[in-house]
Scaffold this motif. Structure first.
Motif, PDB file in Angstrom:
ATOM      1  N   ALA A  14       0.834  -1.205   0.000  1.00 63.45           N
ATOM      2  CA  ALA A  14       0.000   0.000   0.000  1.00 63.45           C
ATOM      3  C   ALA A  14       0.868   1.254   0.000  1.00 63.45           C
ATOM      4  CB  ALA A  14      -0.913   0.009   1.229  1.00 63.45           C
ATOM      5  N   ALA A  15       0.311   2.338  -0.517  1.00 61.12           N
ATOM      6  CA  ALA A  15       1.066   3.589  -0.579  1.00 61.12           C
ATOM      7  C   ALA A  15       1.479   4.067   0.800  1.00 61.12           C
ATOM      8  CB  ALA A  15       0.224   4.660  -1.283  1.00 61.12           C
ATOM      9  N   CYS A  16       0.628   3.818   1.812  1.00 65.38           N
ATOM     10  CA  CYS A  16       0.945   4.293   3.156  1.00 65.38           C
ATOM     11  C   CYS A  16       2.086   3.522   3.799  1.00 65.38           C
ATOM     12  CB  CYS A  16      -0.289   4.245   4.055  1.00 65.38           C
ATOM     13  SG  CYS A  16      -0.988   2.613   4.311  1.00 65.38           S
ATOM     14  N   ALA A  17       2.525   2.405   3.177  1.00 67.24           N
ATOM     15  CA  ALA A  17       3.655   1.635   3.699  1.00 67.24           C
ATOM     16  C   ALA A  17       4.982   2.075   3.098  1.00 67.24           C
ATOM     17  CB  ALA A  17       3.435   0.145   3.449  1.00 67.24           C
ATOM     18  N   ALA A  18       4.953   3.101   2.245  1.00 69.06           N
ATOM     19  CA  ALA A  18       6.168   3.535   1.552  1.00 69.06           C
ATOM     20  C   ALA A  18       7.141   4.245   2.469  1.00 69.06           C
ATOM     21  CB  ALA A  18       5.803   4.437   0.376  1.00 69.06           C
ATOM     22  N   GLY A  19       6.676   4.700   3.620  1.00 71.32           N
ATOM     23  CA  GLY A  19       7.567   5.360   4.575  1.00 71.32           C
ATOM     24  C   GLY A  19       7.640   6.855   4.349  1.00 71.32           C
ATOM     25  N   GLN A  20       8.307   7.527   5.269  1.00 71.87           N
ATOM     26  CA  GLN A  20       8.488   8.969   5.225  1.00 71.87           C
ATOM     27  C   GLN A  20       9.691   9.303   6.090  1.00 71.87           C
ATOM     28  OE1 GLN A  20       5.439  11.277   7.150  1.00 71.87           O
ATOM     29  NE2 GLN A  20       4.994   9.728   8.670  1.00 71.87           N
ATOM     30  N   PRO A  21      10.156  10.547   6.083  1.00 69.95           N
ATOM     31  CA  PRO A  21      11.293  10.893   6.937  1.00 69.95           C
ATOM     32  C   PRO A  21      11.022  10.518   8.385  1.00 69.95           C
ATOM     33  CG  PRO A  21      10.848  12.666   5.400  1.00 69.95           C
ATOM     34  CD  PRO A  21       9.738  11.674   5.232  1.00 69.95           C
ATOM     35  N   GLY A  22      11.964   9.866   8.998  1.00 74.16           N
ATOM     36  CA  GLY A  22      11.805   9.378  10.359  1.00 74.16           C
ATOM     37  C   GLY A  22      11.553   7.891  10.430  1.00 74.16           C
ATOM     38  N   VAL A  23      11.077   7.285   9.330  1.00 72.90           N
ATOM     39  CA  VAL A  23      10.883   5.839   9.257  1.00 72.90           C
ATOM     40  C   VAL A  23      12.088   5.245   8.517  1.00 72.90           C
ATOM     41  CG1 VAL A  23       9.431   3.945   8.466  1.00 72.90           C
ATOM     42  CG2 VAL A  23       8.382   6.078   9.268  1.00 72.90           C
ATOM     43  N   VAL A  24      13.000   4.661   9.261  1.00 73.66           N
ATOM     44  CA  VAL A  24      14.209   4.092   8.667  1.00 73.66           C
ATOM     45  C   VAL A  24      13.923   2.740   8.042  1.00 73.66           C
ATOM     46  CG1 VAL A  24      16.568   3.317   9.141  1.00 73.66           C
ATOM     47  CG2 VAL A  24      15.657   5.334  10.312  1.00 73.66           C
ATOM     48  N   LEU A  25      13.083   1.934   8.707  1.00 75.16           N
ATOM     49  CA  LEU A  25      12.741   0.599   8.225  1.00 75.16           C
ATOM     50  C   LEU A  25      11.303   0.317   8.592  1.00 75.16           C
ATOM     51  CD1 LEU A  25      13.744  -2.078   6.934  1.00 75.16           C
ATOM     52  CD2 LEU A  25      14.309  -2.831   9.259  1.00 75.16           C
ATOM     53  N   GLY A  26      10.505  -0.072   7.600  1.00 73.99           N
ATOM     54  CA  GLY A  26       9.103  -0.345   7.835  1.00 73.99           C
ATOM     55  C   GLY A  26       8.786  -1.823   7.798  1.00 73.99           C
ATOM     56  N   ILE A  27       7.744  -2.180   7.038  1.00 74.92           N
ATOM     57  CA  ILE A  27       7.291  -3.576   6.985  1.00 74.92           C
ATOM     58  C   ILE A  27       8.354  -4.457   6.338  1.00 74.92           C
ATOM     59  CG2 ILE A  27       5.547  -5.104   5.967  1.00 74.92           C
ATOM     60  CD1 ILE A  27       3.576  -2.818   6.157  1.00 74.92           C
ATOM     61  N   GLY A  28       8.533  -5.670   6.891  1.00 74.77           N
ATOM     62  CA  GLY A  28       9.401  -6.649   6.242  1.00 74.77           C
ATOM     63  C   GLY A  28      10.468  -7.250   7.124  1.00 74.77           C
ATOM     64  N   ASP A  29      10.648  -6.725   8.339  1.00 74.30           N
ATOM     65  CA  ASP A  29      11.643  -7.279   9.246  1.00 74.30           C
ATOM     66  C   ASP A  29      10.979  -7.522  10.593  1.00 74.30           C
ATOM     67  OD1 ASP A  29      14.283  -7.987  10.275  1.00 74.30           O
ATOM     68  OD2 ASP A  29      15.045  -6.788   8.599  1.00 74.30           O
ATOM     69  N   ASP A  30      11.772  -7.949  11.596  1.00 71.25           N
ATOM     70  CA  ASP A  30      11.199  -8.248  12.894  1.00 71.25           C
ATOM     71  C   ASP A  30      10.681  -7.003  13.603  1.00 71.25           C
ATOM     72  OD1 ASP A  30      11.631 -10.945  12.674  1.00 71.25           O
ATOM     73  OD2 ASP A  30      13.578 -10.900  13.666  1.00 71.25           O
ATOM     74  N   CYS A  31      11.290  -5.872  13.364  1.00 69.31           N
ATOM     75  CA  CYS A  31      10.880  -4.607  13.966  1.00 69.31           C
ATOM     76  C   CYS A  31      10.970  -3.494  12.936  1.00 69.31           C
ATOM     77  CB  CYS A  31      11.774  -4.228  15.151  1.00 69.31           C
ATOM     78  SG  CYS A  31      11.666  -5.313  16.584  1.00 69.31           S
ATOM     79  N   ALA A  32      10.185  -2.460  13.133  1.00 70.03           N
ATOM     80  CA  ALA A  32      10.381  -1.219  12.396  1.00 70.03           C
ATOM     81  C   ALA A  32      11.430  -0.389  13.127  1.00 70.03           C
ATOM     82  CB  ALA A  32       9.077  -0.447  12.304  1.00 70.03           C
ATOM     83  N   LEU A  33      12.065   0.507  12.399  1.00 71.93           N
ATOM     84  CA  LEU A  33      13.054   1.400  12.986  1.00 71.93           C
ATOM     85  C   LEU A  33      12.643   2.840  12.721  1.00 71.93           C
ATOM     86  CD1 LEU A  33      16.368  -0.372  11.876  1.00 71.93           C
ATOM     87  CD2 LEU A  33      15.208  -0.526  14.100  1.00 71.93           C
ATOM     88  N   LEU A  34      12.572   3.625  13.787  1.00 71.57           N
ATOM     89  CA  LEU A  34      12.211   5.027  13.700  1.00 71.57           C
ATOM     90  C   LEU A  34      13.394   5.875  14.145  1.00 71.57           C
ATOM     91  CD1 LEU A  34       8.642   4.880  15.324  1.00 71.57           C
ATOM     92  CD2 LEU A  34       9.243   4.702  12.906  1.00 71.57           C
ATOM     93  N   GLN A  35      13.613   6.976  13.469  1.00 73.30           N
ATOM     94  CA  GLN A  35      14.728   7.863  13.783  1.00 73.30           C
ATOM     95  C   GLN A  35      14.198   9.218  14.229  1.00 73.30           C
ATOM     96  OE1 GLN A  35      18.233   7.022  13.415  1.00 73.30           O
ATOM     97  NE2 GLN A  35      18.303   8.823  14.754  1.00 73.30           N
ATOM     98  N   LEU A  36      14.586   9.643  15.416  1.00 75.28           N
ATOM     99  CA  LEU A  36      14.198  10.946  15.936  1.00 75.28           C
ATOM    100  C   LEU A  36      15.420  11.830  16.097  1.00 75.28           C
ATOM    101  CD1 LEU A  36      11.696  10.011  18.799  1.00 75.28           C
ATOM    102  CD2 LEU A  36      11.166  10.505  16.420  1.00 75.28           C
ATOM    103  N   ALA A  37      15.205  13.120  16.007  1.00 79.21           N
ATOM    104  CA  ALA A  37      16.283  14.054  16.293  1.00 79.21           C
ATOM    105  C   ALA A  37      16.583  14.035  17.790  1.00 79.21           C
ATOM    106  CB  ALA A  37      15.884  15.462  15.855  1.00 79.21           C
ATOM    107  N   ALA A  38      17.765  14.510  18.146  1.00 78.26           N
ATOM    108  CA  ALA A  38      18.203  14.447  19.542  1.00 78.26           C
ATOM    109  C   ALA A  38      17.308  15.236  20.476  1.00 78.26           C
ATOM    110  CB  ALA A  38      19.634  14.954  19.640  1.00 78.26           C
ATOM    111  N   ASP A  39      16.638  16.265  19.976  1.00 77.56           N
ATOM    112  CA  ASP A  39      15.800  17.113  20.832  1.00 77.56           C
ATOM    113  C   ASP A  39      14.319  16.780  20.700  1.00 77.56           C
ATOM    114  OD1 ASP A  39      15.526  17.971  18.248  1.00 77.56           O
ATOM    115  OD2 ASP A  39      15.691  20.110  18.705  1.00 77.56           O
ATOM    116  N   GLU A  40      13.991  15.570  20.229  1.00 77.36           N
ATOM    117  CA  GLU A  40      12.603  15.161  20.069  1.00 77.36           C
ATOM    118  C   GLU A  40      12.258  14.004  21.003  1.00 77.36           C
ATOM    119  OE1 GLU A  40      11.226  16.171  15.548  1.00 77.36           O
ATOM    120  OE2 GLU A  40      12.323  14.296  15.839  1.00 77.36           O
ATOM    121  N   GLN A  41      10.944  13.855  21.243  1.00 83.26           N
ATOM    122  CA  GLN A  41      10.422  12.710  21.983  1.00 83.26           C
ATOM    123  C   GLN A  41       9.429  11.959  21.104  1.00 83.26           C
ATOM    124  OE1 GLN A  41       8.977  14.975  25.415  1.00 83.26           O
ATOM    125  NE2 GLN A  41      10.502  13.968  26.707  1.00 83.26           N
ATOM    126  N   LEU A  42       9.246  10.670  21.436  1.00 87.44           N
ATOM    127  CA  LEU A  42       8.330   9.817  20.694  1.00 87.44           C
ATOM    128  C   LEU A  42       7.042   9.660  21.485  1.00 87.44           C
ATOM    129  CD1 LEU A  42       8.096   7.950  18.157  1.00 87.44           C
ATOM    130  CD2 LEU A  42       8.880   6.087  19.638  1.00 87.44           C
TER     131      LEU A  42
END
Length: 322
Positions: A14-42
């Motif tokens: 699906a188009a929504c699985a294509a990812g965006q800035p901050g999504v390093v790794l999405g569907i297809g592995d054991d975990c997704a990987l998200l990247q945040l800036a040092a001054d951000e919270q999740l």
């Protein structure tokens, strides 16, 4: 159709699985990987929707896909978080291809509207239920919480209330309504639009906030309890859904707005100096009361006298009484 084929065909591609800035790794592995800036919270929130409890069954799969993501994304708005990604755990009685396609289409529509990427999840067999976990980002220390409302603050809501509750008359009781009313009410129930832009605007301005899911009175009670204050609500100032009022009449529509829930508008407290700019930036926002010393929620009539609180809010394992 096997589990992995189901995921590949309807979700991973699906188009929504294509990812965006901050999504390093999405569907297809054991975990997704998200990247945040040092001054951000999740910011993270999970919602589960169960057939026959949170939505009537049978229902449109496409509309259900919209609702499932919208109600979860609304929690990000309540915290002032910018949308990032979401996971979906889908329990199905069977792998029905037309149903899955409709659901995936509805999910995609809401994901695009909210700016969220599908980054993982799970599928299993069983009674129909959906669990969505959403992830958002925000500057460190700027999350909107329920616990900082101050005496003298204004109490505001993001717009008209009561439409989703009134829609249950159509969905559960077969009540008839003119097309325009019907469409407005059903859209409020199936496709509520999370107030993400308003939530982001309120960072650094609002003192406390949440999204209205369990009813205005019940949710304002959460702010009052967490902040150690009382919230006064002027009943006449609560904005009512025009479609709900046309269908049910003023008194019943007012009860829907106060206690019905499922509105997914923001309720928040605001220092008065921020009101002029906010009212220009978001004209649908309404002032409905203020924060005072005390505890709990007080409902006032037009003369400022206390009114009895109607039964307020929905709980899964018991009733809430005002």
């Amino acid at each position: 159709m096997g589990e992995f084929e189901l995921i590949r065909r309807y979700f991973a591609s699906a188009a929504c699985a294509a990812g965006q800035p901050g999504v390093v790794l999405g569907i297809g592995d054991d975990c997704a990987l998200l990247q945040l800036a040092a001054d951000e919270q999740l910011a993270i929130s999970t919602d589960t929707l169960v057939a026959g409890v949170h939505f009537p069954q049978p229902c449109s799969a496409e509309l259900l896909g919209q609702r499932a993501l919208a109600v979860a994304a609304s929690d990000l708005a309540g915290m002032g978080a910018s949308p990032l990604g979401f996971t979906l755990a889908l329990t199905l009685p069977q792998a029905d291809a037309p149903w899955l396609q409709g659901f995936a289409d509805g999910l995609q529509q809401m994901a695009a509207a909210c700016g969220l990427s599908l980054i993982g999840g799970d599928t299993t067999r069983g009674p129909l239920s959906l669990t969505v976990t959403v992830f958002g980002r925000l500057p460190a220390g700027q999350a909107l919480t329920r616990g900082a409302a101050q005496e003298g603050d204004l109490l505001c809501v993001g717009g008209e209330l009561g439409a989703a509750c009134a829609a249950l008359e159509l969905l559960l009781h077969g009540r008839e309504a003119p097309a325009a009313q019907r469409d407005a009410l059903l859209q409020a129930f199936w496709s509520p639009m999370p107030q993400l832009s308003l939530g982001e605007y309120l960072r650094g301005r609002a003192s406390a906030a949440l999204d209205i899911s369990d009813g205005l009175l019940a949710d304002c009670g959460h702010i009052a309890q967490a902040s150690g204050v009382a919230l006064q609500i002027e009943q006449a100032a609560v904005p009512l859904s025009a479609a709900a009022e046309a269908l049910l009449g003023h008194t019943a529509a007012q009860l829907c707005a106060l206690s019905g829930g499922d509105d997914y508008r923001l309720a928040f407290t605001l220092p008065a100096e921020h009101w002029p700019a906010l009212s220009v930036a978001f004209p649908t926002v309404r002032r409905i009361g203020r924060v005072v010393a005390g505890t709990g929620v007080q409902l006032l009539d037009e003369q400022g006298c206390p009114l009895p609180l109607p039964v307020s809010g929905y709980q899964h394992f018991g009733a809430v009484h005002g």
